[in-house]
Design a protein around this motif. Structure first.
Motif, mmCIF file in Angstrom:
data_model
loop_
_atom_site.group_PDB
_atom_site.id
_atom_site.type_symbol
_atom_site.label_atom_id
_atom_site.label_comp_id
_atom_site.label_asym_id
_atom_site.label_seq_id
_atom_site.Cartn_x
_atom_site.Cartn_y
_atom_site.Cartn_z
ATOM 1 N N ARG A 151 0.283 11.293 -10.324
ATOM 2 C CA ARG A 151 -0.627 12.447 -10.290
ATOM 3 C C ARG A 151 0.105 13.766 -10.426
ATOM 4 O O ARG A 151 -0.493 14.786 -10.715
ATOM 5 N N THR A 198 -4.665 0.230 6.364
ATOM 6 C CA THR A 198 -3.800 -0.913 6.031
ATOM 7 C C THR A 198 -2.549 -0.900 6.888
ATOM 8 O O THR A 198 -2.096 -1.931 7.370
ATOM 9 N N LEU A 228 3.112 10.901 10.669
ATOM 10 C CA LEU A 228 2.025 9.928 10.722
ATOM 11 C C LEU A 228 2.549 8.528 10.442
ATOM 12 O O LEU A 228 2.127 7.553 11.060
ATOM 13 N N LEU A 240 1.064 6.703 -6.828
ATOM 14 C CA LEU A 240 0.008 7.678 -7.109
ATOM 15 C C LEU A 240 0.574 9.097 -7.050
ATOM 16 O O LEU A 240 0.244 9.930 -7.890
ATOM 17 N N HIS A 241 1.438 9.351 -6.052
ATOM 18 C CA HIS A 241 2.081 10.670 -5.983
ATOM 19 C C HIS A 241 2.793 10.972 -7.288
ATOM 20 O O HIS A 241 2.688 12.060 -7.837
ATOM 21 N N GLU A 291 -8.565 6.944 -0.461
ATOM 22 C CA GLU A 291 -7.188 6.420 -0.588
ATOM 23 C C GLU A 291 -6.382 6.693 0.678
ATOM 24 O O GLU A 291 -5.627 5.849 1.149
ATOM 25 N N LEU A 329 -2.522 15.021 5.717
ATOM 26 C CA LEU A 329 -2.900 13.833 4.961
ATOM 27 C C LEU A 329 -2.279 14.074 3.601
ATOM 28 O O LEU A 329 -1.720 15.131 3.357
ATOM 29 N N TYR A 330 -2.393 13.085 2.727
ATOM 30 C CA TYR A 330 -1.809 13.275 1.395
ATOM 31 C C TYR A 330 -2.796 14.016 0.504
ATOM 32 O O TYR A 330 -3.846 13.479 0.163
ATOM 33 N N THR A 362 3.268 14.494 7.088
ATOM 34 C CA THR A 362 2.782 13.127 6.891
ATOM 35 C C THR A 362 3.823 12.096 7.312
ATOM 36 O O THR A 362 3.480 10.968 7.652
ATOM 37 N N LEU A 394 -5.053 3.756 3.095
ATOM 38 C CA LEU A 394 -3.613 3.649 3.358
ATOM 39 C C LEU A 394 -3.358 3.482 4.849
ATOM 40 O O LEU A 394 -2.681 2.543 5.278
ATOM 41 N N PHE A 395 -3.914 4.387 5.657
ATOM 42 C CA PHE A 395 -3.599 4.332 7.084
ATOM 43 C C PHE A 395 -4.253 3.132 7.759
ATOM 44 O O PHE A 395 -3.692 2.558 8.690
ATOM 45 N N ASP A 453 -2.690 14.799 -2.575
ATOM 46 C CA ASP A 453 -2.898 14.309 -3.937
ATOM 47 C C ASP A 453 -3.511 12.910 -3.954
ATOM 48 O O ASP A 453 -3.557 12.269 -5.000
ATOM 49 N N LEU A 454 -3.950 12.446 -2.792
ATOM 50 C CA LEU A 454 -4.701 11.181 -2.754
ATOM 51 C C LEU A 454 -6.150 11.517 -2.398
ATOM 52 O O LEU A 454 -6.416 12.525 -1.749
ATOM 53 N N THR A 455 -7.075 10.657 -2.801
ATOM 54 C CA THR A 455 -8.469 10.923 -2.483
ATOM 55 C C THR A 455 -8.717 10.593 -1.015
ATOM 56 O O THR A 455 -7.893 9.978 -0.348
ATOM 57 N N SER A 457 0.830 -1.201 0.000
ATOM 58 C CA SER A 457 0.000 0.000 0.000
ATOM 59 C C SER A 457 0.870 1.259 0.000
ATOM 60 O O SER A 457 0.481 2.276 -0.573
#
Lengths: 351, 249
Positions: free
Chosen positions: A17, B107, A190, A13-14, B100, B92-93, A187, B104-105, B95-97, A6
């Motif tokens: 995109r 998982t 996190l 994706l980064h 998503e 949060l990211y 992030t 991610l978190f 560029d992710l929805t 994941s």
């Protein structure tokens, strides 16, 4: 394992995109290869030449005729010896050929505008070649054989150098910036506060950029072997192997930079100044290492790109077998081990 | 030391030194399970350093502590599995929805795909964010982003959630709504450890501690503190307690 997957997915994706960066990343190798291959050429065409002759003989006429007939030269006519300096200084001509035979046997003198040393060298080389061509029978001439790159075409000469540069650029800069970006936005905290192991975070960062680099490697090799006409052989397996090693090395550099700096801008500057410039200046990509002052030659030894480019030249241009690049492989391998260990350790402990 | 069931966090003489600089100076306190514990202090007082040790991000120079039953000196991995963390910038990211990010978190905290889809459906409903599932996080308003960050930090139902200035730069109404989320989590039994700059928010906490120059200078319920310092608001209390501070601004 699902965590790693994941993370890889997220990082990909980064990359995907961020269209602009992606476009630059994929286009840059293409543009650089074609630019260095075709546009930037150390060959010199249309050399403007004037001649100074103090006494005409059959030999001098023959020589001048050769220059007017040669495609590489534009013969601008005869001038007086006093005008030569002015003509060169004002840029009205590139070379003056002085033929003196008043006091005995014919003497040549080449006066060349060397404000661009590279083209000056090329021009004198041409002139000598033209002059020699007439004397071949009479006097013992120097016969030059250029091996490996017989036409002295610069088209694929630059391929190893550009590959050495591109991978540092993509791997080191992009990896370090992407890690530092996460530090900046928070992030990274996190991820670090989660149960993921630091080495999983690192792998999650490195794998996508490794894959991206593999795509770029494939593209560059394709261009080199097709468009640039690099002779293809089974040695390409070795080329790929050493390139992959070099990619891992560059990724470790990026990782190391990211553990040292805290903002994306610094990451960019550090990567560019500390890694890009040495690659361009000291790796032998453009300037031959043998011509450097001894101190700089020592410095060039610690630049990974130097060994990579040397190995690539031997494999791609000289078409040597892999046993001739064992030294380079050993050096790259040990550099990779040291850098990777150092950066992983530093990354894990810095948090 | 203290692993009884109603104590979520317990530290004794926790100290962190950077060279000769004592960032955190022998602090001791307990946080009860389900409590909303406010951790106040000026910038540079040592809040973040203390919180990082509690989250298993760094080890103390000396002192002991237990977080969610795990020793902070030896069981950082265990702590990380049992806590949630939301950082200052509701990071949060972008560029992710929304989904998503959440996936991610989830998982990362070891949730299965099946569990994730179950939980997320409820979660989006509760947050009224069903129509934002596939929107990029950078495109949703700050207030929503903050709620999402909280949801992400608590998706794995941690025992304790650490909130590092969760309401910075957000308008009062959104802040109020955010505190409703915090209350909800706390009433569900989650322990909330929150640092904040807004002294009015300190009033919402069950108990608050005020850090000055690496030490805890005051620790009690807001009511008791106000009485003790003869103040009407927590803001006044903070000013009185922190007036001798030598570090920070």
């Amino acid at each position: 394992m699902p965590t790693l997957i994941s993370l890889i997915k997220k990082e990909s994706l980064h990359i995907v995109r961020d269209k602009r960066t992606m476009l630059i990343t994929l286009l840059m190798p293409l543009v650089l290869l074609l630019l260095f291959g075709f546009a930037i050429s150390t060959e010199v065409n249309d050399v403007r030449i004037v001649a100074v002759v103090d006494r005409h003989t059959d030999t001098t006429r023959e020589i001048l005729e050769k220059f007017s007939a040669n495609d590489y030269f534009t013969f601008q006519g005869l001038v007086s010896a006093d005008d030569v300096e002015t003509l060169l200084r004002t840029g009205k001509t590139d070379v003056a050929l002085l033929l003196r035979n008043q006091n005995g046997p014919l003497e040549y003198q080449i006066v060349v505008d060397a404000s661009n040393t590279t083209s000056a060298k090329a021009m004198t080389g041409y002139i000598e070649a033209v002059l020699n061509s007439g004397r071949a029978a009479a006097a013992p001439a120097v016969l030059t054989h250029t091996l490996y790159n017989p036409q002295m075409k610069s088209a694929y000469n630059f391929v190893p150098g550009i590959m050495g540069m591109i991978f540092i650029l993509i791997c080191a800069i992009m990896t370090s910036v992407s890690i530092v970006r996460e530090k900046e936005t928070g992030t990274m905290d996190l991820l670090l506060v989660s149960p993921i192991k630091p080495r999983t975070i690192i792998l999650g960062k490195l794998v996508p950029y490794f894959l991206l680099s593999c795509i770029i490697l494939a593209v560059m090799l394709l261009i080199a072997y097709t468009v640039l006409g690099l002779p293809f052989s089974t040695g390409v397996v070795n080329v790929v192997f050493i390139s992959l090693l070099y990619i891992v090395l560059s990724l470790s550099i990026g990782l190391l930079v990211s553990t040292i700096v805290n903002t994306q801008l610094t990451a960019l500057i550090v990567s560019a100044v500390a890694f890009m410039l040495p690659v361009i200046m000291l790796s032998g990509m453009i300037f031959p290492i043998d011509n450097m002052p001894v101190v700089l030659q020592w410095v060039s030894c610690i630049i990974p790109a130097r060994w990579y480019i040397e190995a690539m030249r031997k494999l791609m241009i000289q078409q040597l077998d892999i046993e001739f690049v064992f030294q380079e492989i050993a050096i790259l391998l040990s550099m990779t081990t040291v850098l990777l260990t150092l950066s992983v350790k530093k990354f894990s402990s810095a948090q | 030391m203290n692993e009884s069931n109603d104590i979520a966090i317990s530290v004794r003489n926790l100290t962190k030194m950077f060279g000769a600089f004592i960032a955190v100076d022998h602090i001791s306190f307990d946080v009860k399970r389900g409590e909303i514990f406010g951790f106040l202090g000026a910038n540079g007082a040592g809040k973040t350093t203390a919180m990082r040790m509690l989250c298993g991000l760094s080890y103390p120079t000396s002192g002991d502590g237990f977080v969610a039953g795990c020793d902070i000196n030896t069981q950082a991995e265990g702590i990380k599995r049992r806590i949630g963390y939301m950082s200052q910038k509701f990071s949060l990211y972008g560029d992710l929805t929304v989904m998503e990010n959440l996936r991610l978190f989830a998982t990362v905290y070891g949730m299965s795909d099946k569990k994730i889809s179950e939980v997320s459906t409820d979660l989006f409903k509760n947050l009224e964010m069903e129509n934002m599932r596939d929107t990029l996080v950078k495109d949703i308003p700050v207030g929503w982003r903050q709620k999402l960050a909280f949801a992400t930090a608590t998706i794995h139902s941690p025992e304790i959630v650490f909130l590092d200035e969760p309401t910075g730069g957000v308008d009062p109404i959104t802040r109020r709504r955010f505190w409703e989320l915090i209350y909800k989590a706390s009433s569900d039994g989650m322990t909330v450890f929150v640092t904040t700059h807004y002294l009015d928010e300190a009033e919402y906490c069950n108990r608050v501690s005020i850090m000055v120059d690496g030490r805890i200078s005051a620790l009690d319920t807001p009511q008791t503190l106000k009485k003790k310092y003869n103040a009407t608001t927590m803001d006044e209390v903070f000013r009185i307690v922190a007036k001798d501070a030598k570090r920070g601004d």
